[in-house]
Design a protein around this motif. Structure first.
Motif, PDB file in Angstrom:
ATOM      1  N   GLY A  70       0.628  -1.344   0.109  1.00 60.33           N
ATOM      2  CA  GLY A  70       0.118  -0.014   0.056  1.00 60.33           C
ATOM      3  C   GLY A  70       0.799   1.196   0.006  1.00 60.33           C
ATOM      4  N   THR A  71       2.193   1.195  -0.534  1.00 61.94           N
ATOM      5  CA  THR A  71       2.750   2.533  -0.522  1.00 61.94           C
ATOM      6  C   THR A  71       3.301   2.843  -1.908  1.00 61.94           C
ATOM      7  OG1 THR A  71       4.905   0.981  -0.260  1.00 61.94           O
ATOM      8  CG2 THR A  71       3.679   1.799   1.735  1.00 61.94           C
ATOM      9  N   PRO A  72       2.320   3.177  -2.924  1.00 61.17           N
ATOM     10  CA  PRO A  72       2.610   3.440  -4.146  1.00 61.17           C
ATOM     11  C   PRO A  72       3.091   4.666  -4.216  1.00 61.17           C
ATOM     12  CG  PRO A  72       0.391   3.695  -3.787  1.00 61.17           C
ATOM     13  CD  PRO A  72       0.883   3.059  -2.769  1.00 61.17           C
ATOM     14  N   PRO A  73       3.749   5.326  -5.341  1.00 67.89           N
ATOM     15  CA  PRO A  73       4.338   6.680  -5.442  1.00 67.89           C
ATOM     16  C   PRO A  73       3.237   7.814  -4.785  1.00 67.89           C
ATOM     17  CG  PRO A  73       4.772   5.610  -7.342  1.00 67.89           C
ATOM     18  CD  PRO A  73       3.683   4.679  -6.609  1.00 67.89           C
ATOM     19  N   GLU A  74       3.878   8.685  -4.274  1.00 62.84           N
ATOM     20  CA  GLU A  74       3.142   9.909  -3.816  1.00 62.84           C
ATOM     21  C   GLU A  74       2.798  10.953  -5.024  1.00 62.84           C
ATOM     22  OE1 GLU A  74       1.920  10.441  -0.896  1.00 62.84           O
ATOM     23  OE2 GLU A  74       3.275   9.232   0.406  1.00 62.84           O
ATOM     24  N   PRO A  75       1.689  11.478  -5.078  1.00 65.38           N
ATOM     25  CA  PRO A  75       0.801  11.781  -3.819  1.00 65.38           C
ATOM     26  C   PRO A  75      -0.296  10.654  -3.891  1.00 65.38           C
ATOM     27  CG  PRO A  75       0.263  13.103  -5.469  1.00 65.38           C
ATOM     28  CD  PRO A  75       1.451  12.451  -6.202  1.00 65.38           C
ATOM     29  N   LEU A  76      -0.633   9.969  -2.743  1.00 71.17           N
ATOM     30  CA  LEU A  76      -1.683   8.694  -2.764  1.00 71.17           C
ATOM     31  C   LEU A  76      -3.054   9.520  -3.126  1.00 71.17           C
ATOM     32  CD1 LEU A  76      -0.670   6.967   0.516  1.00 71.17           C
ATOM     33  CD2 LEU A  76      -0.328   5.962  -2.010  1.00 71.17           C
ATOM     34  N   GLU A  77      -3.584   8.637  -3.813  1.00 69.14           N
ATOM     35  CA  GLU A  77      -5.066   9.008  -4.221  1.00 69.14           C
ATOM     36  C   GLU A  77      -5.930   8.502  -3.246  1.00 69.14           C
ATOM     37  OE1 GLU A  77      -8.439   7.825  -7.470  1.00 69.14           O
ATOM     38  OE2 GLU A  77      -6.310   6.830  -7.657  1.00 69.14           O
ATOM     39  N   GLY A  78      -6.930   9.370  -2.655  1.00 66.04           N
ATOM     40  CA  GLY A  78      -7.918   8.746  -1.479  1.00 66.04           C
ATOM     41  C   GLY A  78      -9.021   8.434  -2.159  1.00 66.04           C
ATOM     42  N   TYR A  79      -9.790   7.349  -1.894  1.00 64.42           N
ATOM     43  CA  TYR A  79     -10.897   6.749  -2.360  1.00 64.42           C
ATOM     44  C   TYR A  79     -12.018   7.708  -1.625  1.00 64.42           C
ATOM     45  CZ  TYR A  79      -7.616   3.285  -4.037  1.00 64.42           C
ATOM     46  OH  TYR A  79      -6.668   2.644  -4.552  1.00 64.42           O
ATOM     47  N   SER A  80     -13.026   7.791  -2.545  1.00 64.17           N
ATOM     48  CA  SER A  80     -14.109   8.474  -1.911  1.00 64.17           C
ATOM     49  C   SER A  80     -15.440   8.019  -2.749  1.00 64.17           C
ATOM     50  CB  SER A  80     -14.059  10.030  -2.094  1.00 64.17           C
ATOM     51  OG  SER A  80     -15.093  10.919  -1.764  1.00 64.17           O
ATOM     52  N   PHE A  81     -16.537   7.581  -2.091  1.00 60.61           N
ATOM     53  CA  PHE A  81     -17.708   7.172  -2.671  1.00 60.61           C
ATOM     54  C   PHE A  81     -18.692   7.005  -1.696  1.00 60.61           C
ATOM     55  CE2 PHE A  81     -14.631   3.759  -1.920  1.00 60.61           C
ATOM     56  CZ  PHE A  81     -15.358   2.972  -0.931  1.00 60.61           C
ATOM     57  N   GLU A  82     -19.877   6.982  -2.280  1.00 55.69           N
ATOM     58  CA  GLU A  82     -21.104   6.886  -1.270  1.00 55.69           C
ATOM     59  C   GLU A  82     -21.225   5.548  -0.545  1.00 55.69           C
ATOM     60  OE1 GLU A  82     -24.817   7.672  -3.372  1.00 55.69           O
ATOM     61  OE2 GLU A  82     -24.295   9.474  -4.143  1.00 55.69           O
ATOM     62  N   GLY A  83     -21.713   5.604   0.725  1.00 59.21           N
ATOM     63  CA  GLY A  83     -21.767   4.709   1.648  1.00 59.21           C
ATOM     64  C   GLY A  83     -21.025   4.954   3.063  1.00 59.21           C
ATOM     65  N   GLU A  84     -20.736   3.742   3.724  1.00 61.90           N
ATOM     66  CA  GLU A  84     -20.110   3.899   4.958  1.00 61.90           C
ATOM     67  C   GLU A  84     -19.322   2.652   5.249  1.00 61.90           C
ATOM     68  OE1 GLU A  84     -22.987   2.583   8.279  1.00 61.90           O
ATOM     69  OE2 GLU A  84     -23.671   4.138   7.318  1.00 61.90           O
ATOM     70  N   GLN A  85     -18.270   2.817   6.021  1.00 64.33           N
ATOM     71  CA  GLN A  85     -17.282   1.631   6.206  1.00 64.33           C
ATOM     72  C   GLN A  85     -17.261   1.652   7.789  1.00 64.33           C
ATOM     73  OE1 GLN A  85     -13.931   3.337   3.877  1.00 64.33           O
ATOM     74  NE2 GLN A  85     -14.402   1.657   2.371  1.00 64.33           N
ATOM     75  N   HIS A  86     -17.107   0.336   8.109  1.00 65.13           N
ATOM     76  CA  HIS A  86     -16.860  -0.067   9.678  1.00 65.13           C
ATOM     77  C   HIS A  86     -15.769  -1.049   9.604  1.00 65.13           C
ATOM     78  CE1 HIS A  86     -20.720   1.938  11.061  1.00 65.13           C
ATOM     79  NE2 HIS A  86     -21.048   1.666   9.686  1.00 65.13           N
ATOM     80  N   ALA A  87     -14.752  -0.971  10.657  1.00 66.35           N
ATOM     81  CA  ALA A  87     -13.806  -2.208  10.584  1.00 66.35           C
ATOM     82  C   ALA A  87     -13.276  -2.033  11.995  1.00 66.35           C
ATOM     83  CB  ALA A  87     -12.649  -1.888   9.318  1.00 66.35           C
ATOM     84  N   ILE A  88     -12.478  -3.284  12.012  1.00 63.14           N
ATOM     85  CA  ILE A  88     -11.625  -3.657  13.197  1.00 63.14           C
ATOM     86  C   ILE A  88     -10.357  -4.222  12.929  1.00 63.14           C
ATOM     87  CG2 ILE A  88     -12.686  -5.720  13.946  1.00 63.14           C
ATOM     88  CD1 ILE A  88     -12.192  -5.047  16.874  1.00 63.14           C
TER      89      ILE A  88
END
Length: 205
Positions: A133-151
């Motif tokens: 998960g370390t591709p060249p900068e700048p890192l593109e941030g993902y954005s889309f409708e919905g929600e995320q929950h995690a542990i």
């Protein structure tokens, strides 16, 4: 695959096809234009009122960029409800091969923990390889409708949420609307794992 098609519940198979199609952002008309089948017949297949041949399933799978065998999960158990709704660890289905971005681009590999893609949300297990998960900068941030929950189950994961950099460790959890730009990476030399609940169903990154 021929045996799988003939032995699989048409409603279950149709539901899986519908959910993958929807997750791809395709309409029935979009799909019908790439396979030898009318929109009306595709609708009947998805509703489970019409059977799909092995040849047509091959065409549908190609149009949806998925291995045809993905539609036939291994099921185990004594009763029909157990076989339908319980996923044994050894029978999990992969999701990463269905994504539009590679594992190298995303920095993680996903397995489906839910028994199906049907429903309002789904549960997945993500594995972040060491240094992934370390591709060249700048890192593109993902954005889309919905929600995320995690542990976080193990290891350490760096979350970039909006303009903030947040380090998550074993036992840490989070939830946020996925309209906030986000990106993950594992900068350590040990694998990290997370369990996610996401809504709506999404396999296009």
């Amino acid at each position: 695959m021929n045996d799988n098609v003939s032995q699989t519940d048409p409603q279950q198979l149709g539901s899986e096809i519908r959910e993958v199609r929807k997750a791809r952002g395709l309409t029935l008309k979009d799909l019908s234009e790439t396979v030898s089948c009318s929109t009306a017949y595709l609708s009947r297949i998805e509703l489970g009122s019409a059977k799909v041949s092995a040849e047509l399933l091959q065409q549908i799978s190609k149009a949806l960029s998925v291995d045809p065998n993905w539609f036939f999960p291994k099921q185990a158990g004594d009763g029909p409800l157990e076989r339908k709704h319980v996923v044994r660890a050894e029978n999990r289905r992969t999701l990463s091969g269905m994504y539009t971005r590679t594992t190298e681009e995303l920095g993680f590999e996903d397995e489906l923990l839910s028994s199906t893609l049907s429903g309002q949300c789904y549960l997945i297990l993500s594995r972040f390889r060491p240094g992934a998960g370390t591709p060249p900068e700048p890192l593109e941030g993902y954005s889309f409708e919905g929600e995320q929950h995690a542990i976080v189950l193990s290891g350490e994961v760096e979350l970039r949420l909006g303009d903030e950099i947040i380090v998550l460790r074993k036992g840490d959890s989070f939830s946020y609307p996925s309209m906030i730009a986000h990106r993950f990476r594992n900068r350590t030399d040990k694998e990290a794992t997370m369990v996610w609940a996401m809504s709506p169903i999404r396999i296009t990154w």
